[in-house]
Design a protein around this motif. Structure first.
Motif, PDB file in Angstrom:
ATOM      1  N   PHE A 232       0.807  -1.077   0.030  1.00 30.91           N
ATOM      2  CA  PHE A 232      -0.053  -0.053   0.070  1.00 30.91           C
ATOM      3  C   PHE A 232       0.921   1.329   0.106  1.00 30.91           C
ATOM      4  O   PHE A 232       0.515   2.417  -0.618  1.00 30.91           O
ATOM      5  CB  PHE A 232      -1.004  -0.117   1.194  1.00 30.91           C
ATOM      6  CG  PHE A 232      -1.860   1.038   1.340  1.00 30.91           C
ATOM      7  CD1 PHE A 232      -3.067   1.045   0.603  1.00 30.91           C
ATOM      8  CD2 PHE A 232      -1.575   2.285   1.899  1.00 30.91           C
ATOM      9  CE1 PHE A 232      -4.092   2.103   0.759  1.00 30.91           C
ATOM     10  CE2 PHE A 232      -2.527   3.304   2.171  1.00 30.91           C
ATOM     11  CZ  PHE A 232      -3.799   3.063   1.121  1.00 30.91           C
ATOM     12  N   THR A 233       2.125   1.250   0.680  1.00 30.21           N
ATOM     13  CA  THR A 233       2.944   2.540   0.879  1.00 30.21           C
ATOM     14  C   THR A 233       3.542   2.681  -0.382  1.00 30.21           C
ATOM     15  O   THR A 233       3.892   3.902  -0.824  1.00 30.21           O
ATOM     16  CB  THR A 233       3.815   2.177   1.988  1.00 30.21           C
ATOM     17  OG1 THR A 233       2.937   2.115   3.284  1.00 30.21           O
ATOM     18  CG2 THR A 233       4.866   3.461   2.286  1.00 30.21           C
ATOM     19  N   LYS A 234       4.344   1.547  -0.894  1.00 30.85           N
ATOM     20  CA  LYS A 234       5.297   1.772  -2.018  1.00 30.85           C
ATOM     21  C   LYS A 234       4.392   1.639  -3.413  1.00 30.85           C
ATOM     22  O   LYS A 234       5.141   2.160  -4.440  1.00 30.85           O
ATOM     23  CB  LYS A 234       6.171   0.699  -1.849  1.00 30.85           C
ATOM     24  CG  LYS A 234       7.093   0.943  -0.937  1.00 30.85           C
ATOM     25  CD  LYS A 234       7.730   2.239  -0.910  1.00 30.85           C
ATOM     26  CE  LYS A 234       8.903   2.328   0.458  1.00 30.85           C
ATOM     27  NZ  LYS A 234       9.387   3.792   0.627  1.00 30.85           N
ATOM     28  N   ARG A 235       3.361   1.114  -3.628  1.00 34.40           N
ATOM     29  CA  ARG A 235       2.514   1.075  -4.835  1.00 34.40           C
ATOM     30  C   ARG A 235       3.374   0.681  -5.827  1.00 34.40           C
ATOM     31  O   ARG A 235       3.160   1.194  -7.026  1.00 34.40           O
ATOM     32  CB  ARG A 235       1.991   2.320  -5.021  1.00 34.40           C
ATOM     33  CG  ARG A 235       0.900   2.969  -3.903  1.00 34.40           C
ATOM     34  CD  ARG A 235       0.495   4.231  -4.207  1.00 34.40           C
ATOM     35  NE  ARG A 235       1.458   5.415  -4.333  1.00 34.40           N
ATOM     36  CZ  ARG A 235       2.033   6.007  -5.439  1.00 34.40           C
ATOM     37  NH1 ARG A 235       1.382   5.658  -6.625  1.00 34.40           N
ATOM     38  NH2 ARG A 235       2.783   6.647  -5.401  1.00 34.40           N
ATOM     39  N   LEU A 236       4.307  -0.460  -6.013  1.00 31.53           N
ATOM     40  CA  LEU A 236       4.968  -0.708  -7.183  1.00 31.53           C
ATOM     41  C   LEU A 236       4.308  -1.425  -8.140  1.00 31.53           C
ATOM     42  O   LEU A 236       4.761  -1.016  -9.324  1.00 31.53           O
ATOM     43  CB  LEU A 236       6.082  -1.758  -6.525  1.00 31.53           C
ATOM     44  CG  LEU A 236       6.935  -1.329  -5.309  1.00 31.53           C
ATOM     45  CD1 LEU A 236       7.980  -2.650  -5.121  1.00 31.53           C
ATOM     46  CD2 LEU A 236       7.808  -0.268  -5.720  1.00 31.53           C
ATOM     47  N   HIS A 237       3.270  -2.071  -7.930  1.00 34.54           N
ATOM     48  CA  HIS A 237       2.502  -2.423  -9.153  1.00 34.54           C
ATOM     49  C   HIS A 237       1.687  -1.205  -9.996  1.00 34.54           C
ATOM     50  O   HIS A 237       1.432  -1.299 -11.341  1.00 34.54           O
ATOM     51  CB  HIS A 237       1.560  -3.520  -8.657  1.00 34.54           C
ATOM     52  CG  HIS A 237       2.097  -4.542  -8.320  1.00 34.54           C
ATOM     53  ND1 HIS A 237       2.809  -5.655  -9.312  1.00 34.54           N
ATOM     54  CD2 HIS A 237       2.300  -5.326  -7.162  1.00 34.54           C
ATOM     55  CE1 HIS A 237       3.136  -6.534  -8.486  1.00 34.54           C
ATOM     56  NE2 HIS A 237       2.972  -6.423  -7.205  1.00 34.54           N
ATOM     57  N   ASP A 238       1.451  -0.347  -9.074  1.00 36.71           N
ATOM     58  CA  ASP A 238       0.585   0.722  -9.991  1.00 36.71           C
ATOM     59  C   ASP A 238       1.520   1.797 -10.659  1.00 36.71           C
ATOM     60  O   ASP A 238       1.032   2.360 -11.586  1.00 36.71           O
ATOM     61  CB  ASP A 238      -0.015   1.705  -8.689  1.00 36.71           C
ATOM     62  CG  ASP A 238      -1.009   1.022  -7.723  1.00 36.71           C
ATOM     63  OD1 ASP A 238      -1.614  -0.048  -8.380  1.00 36.71           O
ATOM     64  OD2 ASP A 238      -1.357   1.468  -6.556  1.00 36.71           O
ATOM     65  N   ILE A 239       2.790   1.884 -10.205  1.00 36.99           N
ATOM     66  CA  ILE A 239       3.386   2.940 -10.894  1.00 36.99           C
ATOM     67  C   ILE A 239       4.339   2.247 -12.112  1.00 36.99           C
ATOM     68  O   ILE A 239       5.038   2.835 -12.907  1.00 36.99           O
ATOM     69  CB  ILE A 239       4.566   3.605 -10.006  1.00 36.99           C
ATOM     70  CG1 ILE A 239       5.423   2.731  -9.460  1.00 36.99           C
ATOM     71  CG2 ILE A 239       3.925   4.138  -8.775  1.00 36.99           C
ATOM     72  CD1 ILE A 239       6.630   3.247  -8.536  1.00 36.99           C
TER      73      ILE A 239
END
Length: 330
Positions: free
Chosen positions: A128-135
């Motif tokens: 949730f904090t790092k959002r690696l899949h989103d970016i």
């Protein structure tokens, strides 16, 4: 003269050689057959209801997934026959019929999956904090610098401080967070790095990530409701690895829609599984997993160890460990 081995000494003073109905699989069976009490282990047929057991058995090893969701509401004729001890693989007992808990002593799998669940929680918090899949860029145009979040200085709230709560706290401490904890019993003193919290409303007001690790009881049913959710930070990430009915699920979806909190990671739901068409499946602020947080660890090995410790005690007529408390409901 040869000195008797410890196992032989134990066998010489054993109270009983149990007849065990095993509904926990081949690995558990393998751990039982060499036990010094010389148990007779009967593997329960997979196509037979879990409550239909040999009347001569005095021990039942079972789990919710053995088929207890289809159990009759009323106690079956003859139950519990000769049973004197029931060991469950699960910590929670809400998947079992009430009559199973109202008879022979029931011991639970407390702490078996705590490490695996705590790892799931840590993955949820970091995801949730790092959002690696989103970016993740999928083209040259997507190649942009997007600031990531950080855990430093954040508050991790933990509702429930049993084995899971402790395991979560130990894993998040190195990230430089404050850890707020709500538990049932009063604090005589708080462990280092733990901030005691007196009520669920205060925990929601303090937390950036909040982990629900409470037992499912009549007192925790919808403990997290619309009024509690209204106290949350708008940036709050709610994680439920306990039981779905602790949260008023419809109130949670409304709160997410209204921006009262930022997101939720739910490994449990109410009901479970949700019916087809339930908005929880597609809600953009919900990460839903199918009650798998307990998997991936050494739960079978730990369960086997717990069963063997209790089997030692049972064969000697000594008190069993992790006995279900009817008053506490866990």
């Amino acid at each position: 003269m040869n000195t008797p081995r410890i196992d032989e000494k134990r066998a010489a003073v054993s109270v009983r050689s149990p007849i065990i109905i095993n509904q926990l699989g081949a690995e558990i069976r393998a751990s039982l057959i060499d036990h010094w009490s010389r148990p007779l282990v009967i593997d329960h047929p997979a196509d037979r209801p879990p409550w239909e057991i040999a009347p001569e058995a005095d021990v039942l090893l079972t789990r919710p997934l053995a088929g207890w969701n289809k159990a009759p509401a009323d106690r079956p004729a003859g139950w519990p026959n000769g049973l004197r001890w029931i060991q469950t693989a699960s910590t929670g007992v809400d998947f079992f019929p009430a009559w199973l808990l109202d008879g022979p002593v029931v011991t639970i799998g407390r702490g078996i999956s705590a490490d695996a669940i705590a790892e799931y929680v840590l993955a949820a918090i970091l995801g949730f904090t790092k959002r690696l899949h989103d970016i993740r860029p999928r083209s040259r145009d997507d190649w942009k610098i997007t600031p990531l979040g950080s855990l430093g200085g954040k508050t991790i709230g933990i509702a429930g401080f049993g084995s899971i709560g402790h395991a979560v706290a130990e894993r998040v401490k190195p990230f430089g967070v404050q850890i707020g904890v709500l538990r049932r019993t009063p604090w005589q003193y708080a462990p280092a790095g733990i901030l005691p919290v007196d009520d669920i409303e205060t925990l929601f007001a303090l937390s950036d990530h909040l982990v629900v690790a409470l037992p499912a009881t009549s007192r925790t049913m919808h403990l997290i409701n619309a009024d509690v959710l209204a106290r949350a930070k708008k940036s709050l990430h709610l994680i439920n690895v306990a039981r779905g009915r602790i949260i008023d699920q419809q109130a949670l979806l409304r709160a997410l829609d209204d921006g009262q909190l930022a997101g939720a990671t739910l490994d449990v739901t109410d009901p479970e599984p949700p019916p087809d068409g339930d908005p929880i499946y597609s809600h953009p602020k919900v990460l839903l997993t199918p009650h798998v947080s307990w998997t991936g660890g050494e739960d079978v090995k730990r369960l086997a160890g717990k069963v063997l410790i209790n089997l030692d005690a049972y064969a000697h007529g000594a008190p069993l460990a992790d006995v279900f408390d009817k008053n506490l409901e866990y």
